[in-house]
Motif scaffolding. Structure first.
Motif, PDB file in Angstrom:
ATOM      1  N   ASP A   6       0.827  -1.211   0.000  1.00 27.94           N
ATOM      2  CA  ASP A   6       0.000   0.000   0.000  1.00 27.94           C
ATOM      3  C   ASP A   6       0.859   1.258   0.000  1.00 27.94           C
ATOM      4  N   PHE A   7       1.906   1.256   0.823  1.00 25.54           N
ATOM      5  CA  PHE A   7       2.799   2.419   0.877  1.00 25.54           C
ATOM      6  C   PHE A   7       3.570   2.545  -0.438  1.00 25.54           C
ATOM      7  N   LYS A   8       3.984   1.418  -0.993  1.00 22.88           N
ATOM      8  CA  LYS A   8       4.697   1.436  -2.272  1.00 22.88           C
ATOM      9  C   LYS A   8       3.805   2.040  -3.364  1.00 22.88           C
ATOM     10  N   ASP A   9       2.537   1.621  -3.418  1.00 23.45           N
ATOM     11  CA  ASP A   9       1.603   2.162  -4.410  1.00 23.45           C
ATOM     12  C   ASP A   9       1.390   3.664  -4.194  1.00 23.45           C
ATOM     13  N   PHE A  10       1.292   4.084  -2.937  1.00 21.05           N
ATOM     14  CA  PHE A  10       1.156   5.496  -2.587  1.00 21.05           C
ATOM     15  C   PHE A  10       2.332   6.292  -3.167  1.00 21.05           C
ATOM     16  N   CYS A  11       3.551   5.771  -2.983  1.00 20.52           N
ATOM     17  CA  CYS A  11       4.755   6.434  -3.501  1.00 20.52           C
ATOM     18  C   CYS A  11       4.785   6.424  -5.027  1.00 20.52           C
ATOM     19  N   ILE A  12       4.367   5.333  -5.634  1.00 15.23           N
ATOM     20  CA  ILE A  12       4.346   5.231  -7.100  1.00 15.23           C
ATOM     21  C   ILE A  12       3.409   6.281  -7.689  1.00 15.23           C
ATOM     22  N   ILE A  13       2.250   6.447  -7.071  1.00 14.31           N
ATOM     23  CA  ILE A  13       1.296   7.440  -7.563  1.00 14.31           C
ATOM     24  C   ILE A  13       1.904   8.848  -7.462  1.00 14.31           C
ATOM     25  N   ALA A  14       2.542   9.139  -6.342  1.00 16.44           N
ATOM     26  CA  ALA A  14       3.168  10.465  -6.167  1.00 16.44           C
ATOM     27  C   ALA A  14       4.288  10.678  -7.174  1.00 16.44           C
ATOM     28  N   LEU A  15       5.143   9.677  -7.355  1.00 14.72           N
ATOM     29  CA  LEU A  15       6.255   9.804  -8.299  1.00 14.72           C
ATOM     30  C   LEU A  15       5.755   9.940  -9.730  1.00 14.72           C
ATOM     31  N   SER A  16       4.800   9.121 -10.097  1.00 14.48           N
ATOM     32  CA  SER A  16       4.242   9.175 -11.443  1.00 14.48           C
ATOM     33  C   SER A  16       3.648  10.558 -11.720  1.00 14.48           C
ATOM     34  N   ASP A  17       2.911  11.084 -10.753  1.00 17.25           N
ATOM     35  CA  ASP A  17       2.318  12.414 -10.896  1.00 17.25           C
ATOM     36  C   ASP A  17       3.389  13.469 -11.132  1.00 17.25           C
ATOM     37  N   ARG A  18       4.451  13.434 -10.353  1.00 17.67           N
ATOM     38  CA  ARG A  18       5.506  14.442 -10.486  1.00 17.67           C
ATOM     39  C   ARG A  18       6.301  14.273 -11.775  1.00 17.67           C
ATOM     40  N   LEU A  19       6.568  13.038 -12.205  1.00 16.04           N
ATOM     41  CA  LEU A  19       7.304  12.848 -13.455  1.00 16.04           C
ATOM     42  C   LEU A  19       6.507  13.380 -14.635  1.00 16.04           C
TER      43      LEU A  19
END
Length: 176
Positions: A6-19
């Protein structure tokens, strides 16, 4: 801890958004990473460091999640009670047969623009990172309501869009 999915997915969403956000510049537009975006130099000036932008996004998302929990849980409740407060369904809104009639209190929707944006293409990076297969992504693209790739169909594409939206809102009405 990135071992927690869940935390990994949370980080992936944030990173994807910023990229996607940071890919906006003069030599490559947003479509370089994700489709359908407008170049905005004002935002680029504020966020020109990817790591800093990612950290800001994580902090913002964490803060907003905390506000949601604070506003929706009594002090004695645990976070697991969120499942009792809200339930999120994922599926094609043209067929919500897996949801009983009159069982939903609230629906959040953002109807697609007709034949303007290929949403699946625009979010493909996020889908890849969240573990969707190419076959899943292609199926989503094929079933997308009103994608830009139907623009050449002109009136037929618009009629298909209207039919799909009528089905969608009929199902939403049924479950509310």
């Amino acid at each position: 801890n990135l071992e927690n999915q869940d935390f990994k997915d949370f980080c992936i969403i944030a990173l994807s958004d910023r990229l996607k956000f940071l890919s906006i510049h003069k030599t490559r537009n947003y479509g370089y990473i994700a489709d359908n975006c407008v170049n905005n130099e004002n935002y680029k000036k504020e966020y020109n460091n990817a790591i800093e932008a990612f950290e800001r996004k994580l902090i913002f998302m964490g803060h907003e999640m905390g506000k949601f929990i604070d506003n929706n849980l009594d002090s004695g409740e645990k976070i697991s009670s969120l499942n009792e407060i809200c339930k999120v369904y994922s599926g094609d809104c043209r067929d919500l047969s897996f949801i009983d009639e009159n069982s939903i209190d609230f629906v959040v929707t953002s109807p697609p623009y007709p034949t303007t944006i290929d949403y699946t293409t625009g979010h493909r990076l996020s889908f890849y990172w969240l573990g969707y297969s190419i076959d899943n992504i292609n199926l989503m693209k094929k079933n997308e309501i009103g994608p830009r790739c139907q623009r050449h169909l002109k009136e037929k594409g618009l009629l298909t869009y209207c039919h799909d939206m009528e089905q969608s809102f009929g199902e939403i009405h049924r479950v509310m």
